[in-house]
Design a protein around this motif. Structure first.
Motif, PDB file in Angstrom:
ATOM      1  N   ASP A  31       0.818  -1.203   0.000  1.00 46.70           N
ATOM      2  CA  ASP A  31       0.000   0.000   0.000  1.00 46.70           C
ATOM      3  C   ASP A  31       0.862   1.267   0.000  1.00 46.70           C
ATOM      4  O   ASP A  31       0.343   2.368  -0.090  1.00 46.70           O
ATOM      5  CB  ASP A  31      -0.926   0.009   1.219  1.00 46.70           C
ATOM      6  N   GLU A  32       2.181   1.091   0.102  1.00 48.34           N
ATOM      7  CA  GLU A  32       3.063   2.235   0.173  1.00 48.34           C
ATOM      8  C   GLU A  32       3.212   2.869  -1.204  1.00 48.34           C
ATOM      9  O   GLU A  32       3.217   2.197  -2.219  1.00 48.34           O
ATOM     10  CB  GLU A  32       4.450   1.799   0.655  1.00 48.34           C
ATOM     11  N   THR A  33       3.345   4.194  -1.220  1.00 48.14           N
ATOM     12  CA  THR A  33       3.637   4.872  -2.470  1.00 48.14           C
ATOM     13  C   THR A  33       5.144   4.986  -2.596  1.00 48.14           C
ATOM     14  O   THR A  33       5.866   5.024  -1.588  1.00 48.14           O
ATOM     15  CB  THR A  33       2.992   6.272  -2.501  1.00 48.14           C
ATOM     16  N   ARG A  34       5.600   5.059  -3.794  1.00 44.75           N
ATOM     17  CA  ARG A  34       7.040   5.153  -4.037  1.00 44.75           C
ATOM     18  C   ARG A  34       7.521   6.561  -3.733  1.00 44.75           C
ATOM     19  O   ARG A  34       6.815   7.540  -3.948  1.00 44.75           O
ATOM     20  CB  ARG A  34       7.361   4.804  -5.475  1.00 44.75           C
ATOM     21  N   ALA A  35       8.758   6.647  -3.281  1.00 48.21           N
ATOM     22  CA  ALA A  35       9.390   7.932  -3.029  1.00 48.21           C
ATOM     23  C   ALA A  35       9.570   8.669  -4.363  1.00 48.21           C
ATOM     24  O   ALA A  35       9.617   8.040  -5.424  1.00 48.21           O
ATOM     25  CB  ALA A  35      10.736   7.727  -2.351  1.00 48.21           C
ATOM     26  N   PRO A  36       9.682   9.985  -4.309  1.00 46.87           N
ATOM     27  CA  PRO A  36       9.794  10.776  -5.543  1.00 46.87           C
ATOM     28  C   PRO A  36      10.948  10.346  -6.455  1.00 46.87           C
ATOM     29  O   PRO A  36      10.817  10.395  -7.673  1.00 46.87           O
ATOM     30  CB  PRO A  36       9.999  12.200  -5.040  1.00 46.87           C
ATOM     31  N   GLY A  37      12.051   9.932  -5.885  1.00 54.38           N
ATOM     32  CA  GLY A  37      13.188   9.506  -6.711  1.00 54.38           C
ATOM     33  C   GLY A  37      12.852   8.299  -7.567  1.00 54.38           C
ATOM     34  O   GLY A  37      13.202   8.235  -8.749  1.00 54.38           O
TER      35      GLY A  37
END
Length: 144
Positions: A31-37
């Motif tokens: 359910d986690e979103t990916r970090a901007p990088g």
């Protein structure tokens, strides 16, 4: 739409499709979103069409010394029998099948039978970038 008629090409398409489905399921299960990088790499480098986990795994499969050496030998020979690879590494063929299977699972090599021999070659995907990787390494070695 042009359909591939070459069985080897069909096999590579099937392997990449399976890997893409596995990566998609893995991504859906978190359910986690990916970090901007990560999002930037997916957008800018991978064009939103290639899977970051799959591409990283493909490169990681090259990172083990035996697999790296096998891939280099296959790239240089274009087609090479497993017995020749075993002789070049002074190993038994059975000892190398795990490594060759990992390279095949990563979509980097393909194999076919020629009589009793297993013959390995770069996949069409690997032909697009593996020689350039080895060329860059060779150029770096010459510059040192």
């Amino acid at each position: 739409m042009v359909l591939p008629t070459d069985l080897t090409t069909i096999k590579y398409i099937r392997l990449d499709a399976q890997a893409a489905r596995m990566s998609e399921r893995t991504r859906e299960s978190t359910d986690e979103t990916r970090a901007p990088g990560y999002e930037r790499v997916e957008r800018e480098l991978l064009g939103g069409t290639l899977d970051l986990d799959r591409e990283a795994a493909r490169l990681a499969s090259m990172g083990e010394p035996t697999r790296f050496t096998l891939l280099y030998l296959i790239a240089q020979a274009e087609r090479i029998e497993s017995g020749e690879l075993a002789d070049a590494l002074d190993r038994r063929q059975n000892d190398l099948y795990h490594h060759l299977n990992r390279l095949e699972d990563a979509g980097l090599v393909g194999k076919f039978r020629d009589g009793d021999a297993r013959v390995y070659e770069l996949s069409p995907l690997a032909e697009t970038f593996v020689p350039q990787v080895f060329d860059a390494i060779s150029e770096r070695a010459e510059a040192v």
